[in-house]
Design a protein around this motif. Structure first.
Motif, short mmCIF file in Angstrom:
data_model
loop_
_atom_site.label_atom_id
_atom_site.label_comp_id
_atom_site.label_asym_id
_atom_site.label_seq_id
_atom_site.Cartn_x
_atom_site.Cartn_y
_atom_site.Cartn_z
N LYS A 99 -2.14 4.35 10.76
CA LYS A 99 -1.97 2.92 10.98
C LYS A 99 -1.38 2.27 9.73
N GLY A 100 -0.61 1.23 9.95
CA GLY A 100 -0.03 0.49 8.85
C GLY A 100 -1.01 -0.53 8.30
N GLY A 101 -0.52 -1.29 7.34
CA GLY A 101 -1.34 -2.38 6.83
C GLY A 101 -2.00 -2.11 5.50
N VAL A 102 -1.62 -1.04 4.82
CA VAL A 102 -2.11 -0.83 3.46
C VAL A 102 -0.93 -0.99 2.52
N GLU A 103 -1.22 -1.43 1.32
CA GLU A 103 -0.17 -1.76 0.38
C GLU A 103 0.05 -0.61 -0.60
N THR A 104 1.33 -0.31 -0.85
CA THR A 104 1.67 0.70 -1.85
C THR A 104 1.55 0.07 -3.24
N PHE A 177 -7.87 3.63 0.93
CA PHE A 177 -6.52 4.17 0.78
C PHE A 177 -6.12 4.27 -0.68
N ILE A 178 -5.50 5.38 -1.04
CA ILE A 178 -4.92 5.58 -2.37
C ILE A 178 -3.45 5.92 -2.16
N ASP A 179 -2.58 5.26 -2.91
CA ASP A 179 -1.14 5.51 -2.83
C ASP A 179 -0.82 6.68 -3.73
N TYR A 180 -0.58 7.84 -3.11
CA TYR A 180 -0.26 9.05 -3.88
C TYR A 180 1.23 9.17 -4.17
N GLY A 181 2.01 8.23 -3.65
CA GLY A 181 3.43 8.22 -3.96
C GLY A 181 4.25 9.24 -3.19
N GLN A 182 3.80 9.60 -2.03
CA GLN A 182 4.51 10.59 -1.23
C GLN A 182 5.56 9.91 -0.36
#
Length: 182
Positions: A99-104, A177-182
């Motif tokens: 699902k969307g809605g998390v910020e990078t 959520f954690i932005d792992y940069g993938q």
């Protein structure tokens, strides 16, 4: 058996300067990381179903893991139909919902793994115990109703897990959520 070393790649955070094409330099770890992901995918494909469930609970229990190497290891995705098929013979049906809605880290929106559902070819009474044993160290409640056990977990990236003798359904806390940069 899946080792902690196999799982380290699920927590690798790509440095911001290597994300996208910002300065033209690739991440110097990209080839090594790709090899680690391929190795993990192979291990997940060959592991026992019990080890797979153990791994999924373990990697999300304390913090959000990058789900893509797990997903690509066990899911065959048909782009045209958007259908997911299991690469494993012991999993009859598999569905993962992103699902969307998390910020990078750069302020854009992206998707996170919201939930993962698996239905097994052969029912087993051990799945409930596998989940319970791997949640040790966390505060959780356990409720059993109509042959389905629901575990609600506190202070975890897992909000709850529903398990029956033939299904496993993992739900993720969006705020983990954690932005792992993938």
């Amino acid at each position: 058996m899946i080792t902690d070393k196999d799982l380290e790649i699920l927590y690798y955070i790509t440095q911001k300067k290597y994300r996208g094409i910002l300065d033209g330099e690739p991440d110097p770890m990209s080839l090594e990381n790709m090899n680690k992901e391929i190795h993990l995918e192979e291990v997940l494909l060959k592991s026992s179903l019990n080890d797979l469930i153990t791994t999924i609970v373990k990697v999300f229990k304390n913090k959000y893991a990058n789900p893509l190497p797990i997903w690509t290891g066990i899911v065959d995705y048909e782009i045209k139909t958007k259908k997911e098929n299991s690469k494993r013979k012991d999993i009859k049906e598999i569905q993962s919902e992103f699902k969307g809605g998390v910020e990078t880290d750069f302020g854009g929106n992206t998707e996170y793994l919201d939930n993962l559902f698996m239905e097994f070819q052969t029912p087993s009474q051990v799945f409930k115990d596998i989940v319970k044993n791997n949640l040790q160290g966390k505060t959780f409640t356990e409720n059993e109703q109509n042959n389905k056990t629901t575990f609600v977990i506190s202070n975890s990236s897992i909000s709850k897990i529903e398990v029956t003798p033939s299904t496993f359904h993992l739900f993720i806390n969006k705020s983990s959520f954690i932005d792992y940069g993938q």
